[in-house]
Design an enzyme around this catalytic site. Sequence first.
Site, PDB file in Angstrom:
ATOM      1  N   LYS A  53     -29.433 -22.801 -35.162  1.00 19.43           N
ATOM      2  CA  LYS A  53     -28.702 -23.927 -35.737  1.00 19.43           C
ATOM      3  C   LYS A  53     -27.267 -23.839 -35.263  1.00 19.43           C
ATOM      4  O   LYS A  53     -26.783 -22.757 -34.937  1.00 19.43           O
ATOM      5  CB  LYS A  53     -28.731 -23.852 -37.276  1.00 19.43           C
ATOM      6  CG  LYS A  53     -28.503 -25.178 -37.949  1.00 19.43           C
ATOM      7  CD  LYS A  53     -29.798 -25.942 -38.103  1.00 19.43           C
ATOM      8  CE  LYS A  53     -29.571 -27.338 -38.628  1.00 19.43           C
ATOM      9  NZ  LYS A  53     -30.864 -27.970 -38.975  1.00 19.43           N
ATOM     10  N   ASP A 103     -28.383 -33.215 -36.690  1.00 21.01           N
ATOM     11  CA  ASP A 103     -28.444 -32.894 -38.113  1.00 21.01           C
ATOM     12  C   ASP A 103     -27.373 -33.801 -38.737  1.00 21.01           C
ATOM     13  O   ASP A 103     -26.991 -34.805 -38.114  1.00 21.01           O
ATOM     14  CB  ASP A 103     -28.175 -31.392 -38.355  1.00 21.01           C
ATOM     15  CG  ASP A 103     -28.605 -30.921 -39.746  1.00 21.01           C
ATOM     16  OD1 ASP A 103     -29.787 -30.627 -39.942  1.00 21.01           O
ATOM     17  OD2 ASP A 103     -27.744 -30.853 -40.652  1.00 21.01           O
TER      18      ASP A 103
HETATM   19  N1  GLU Z   1     -31.881 -30.748 -37.992  1.00 24.73           N
HETATM   20  C1  GLU Z   1     -33.301 -30.951 -38.116  1.00 24.73           C
HETATM   21  C2  GLU Z   1     -33.888 -29.926 -39.051  1.00 24.73           C
HETATM   22  O1  GLU Z   1     -33.238 -29.536 -39.997  1.00 24.73           O
HETATM   23  C3  GLU Z   1     -34.010 -31.082 -36.782  1.00 24.73           C
HETATM   24  C4  GLU Z   1     -33.884 -29.953 -35.828  1.00 24.73           C
HETATM   25  C5  GLU Z   1     -34.470 -30.216 -34.458  1.00 24.73           C
HETATM   26  O2  GLU Z   1     -35.055 -31.282 -34.234  1.00 24.73           O
HETATM   27  O3  GLU Z   1     -34.329 -29.340 -33.615  1.00 24.73           O
HETATM   28  O4  GLU Z   1     -35.006 -29.493 -38.939  1.00 24.73           O
END
Ligand code: GLU
Length: 448
Positions: free
Chosen positions: A128, A168
């Site tokens: 992340k 996100d």
């Molecule tokens: N931010 C999204 C999550 O919390 C998607 C992450 C992604 O697609 O890599 O899963």
Amino acid sequence: MNVSAHMEAVYAEVCRRNPGEAEFHQAVGEVLHTLVPALQAHPEYAEACIAERVCEPERQVIFRVPWVDDEGRVRVNRGFRVEFSSALGPYKGGLRFHPSVNLGIVKFLGFEQIFKNALTGQAIGGGKGGADFDPKGRSQGEVMRFCQSFMTELHRHLGEHTDVPAGDIGVGGREIGYLFGQYKRITNRFEAGVLTGKGIGWGGSHVRTEATGYGAVYFADQMLGTRGQGFDGRKVVVSGSGNVAVYAIEKVHALGGTVVACSDSTGYVVDDSGIDLELLKTVKEVRRARLSAYAEARPSARYSERGSVYDVPCDIALPCATQNELGGQEAGTLVKNGVLAVAEGANMPCTPEAVEIFREAGVLFGPGKAANAGGVATSALEMQQNASRARWTFEETEDRLAAVMRDVHARCRATAETYGGTPDDYVLGANITGFLRVAEAMEAQGVV
Ligand code: GLU
């Protein structure tokens, strides 16, 4: 070995070594205490210190993001990428641009992402990132320059086989476009699989935009289905009004439910005739305005800054805003009003106290690692299309998303039962399913 005491010790050590990271402690604590039956059944994973290792990110990058605003003033933000686990595939997870972003927030999100991604059954590790940049009120040019500066550092850590970010909070299609453009310029490669959430015309996948919201509704529908119920004729409250909330609302309406309220960071709207999605999209996505503008444009709606969106009576609640938005008090109100099911579209929106209240009241509860896995699952489908230079239709992609969500739901129930819980214990099922997949890979790959 007393596994329970061992997990307590691991948790205490994580808190000691990562001071001040409250959300990270919360996410770790929630997972560790559900792993006890899994580690009792697999003493080899306790022996190999899998839990200890998985709590320590493989790599953490913190960097300066300097940029120039429209007045010509120099601004400085802090960028992060936490590459948590590559046991199952390249690091995968979104980027969050929000003033609240700090290392503890990024680590909580990255930690959750490991198990969520594992739970989808796809070949993606966990990571992340983000920055404490506040996109609110920033011009298009400022957002672009920020994204370009952010990627100027981040690009050296990325790659389609290494680390694949997506969106996100605060990072949507526009930001992914600017980030991709800068990555392409620096590397001189059209490496489509390095970012997901791209535009449909240049390597993006159908359904990626809708996937998190749609997936959360599919998951809730599956949970309700185990009790012979569904969305048809139900009143639903959705918190938030960003990408996840918008497409959750769309899918609830498609399944015959009515979303009677949604919210933003300053208040909420109640609209008994059902949230008008086109108006909501215009207010939030085109005008990038506050939700109060929705109520001003719609006679059946009222806007409130007092109380909480969860005060609005409903059968199903879908928290799609942000972490810890739904605490014990809100959970108590929902239960009092007869809520049947709660599914987390956001990451960790319910506090541990709220989750306990739902459990005691017998409310169906879908934790984010399972309920919001549709977003990242569709990102993996985007990577698959990029790798094979294929392009699937909307219908084909949505069918695959629906299949992943059915599978996630079924696995949660089966695992919960295997490890001593009731099939309705989706928290136990999601955590153990994800953990076991990661643990098996880590054990096989040696002490790395
Ligand atoms: N931010 C999204 C999550 O919390 C998607 C992450 C992604 O697609 O890599 O899963």
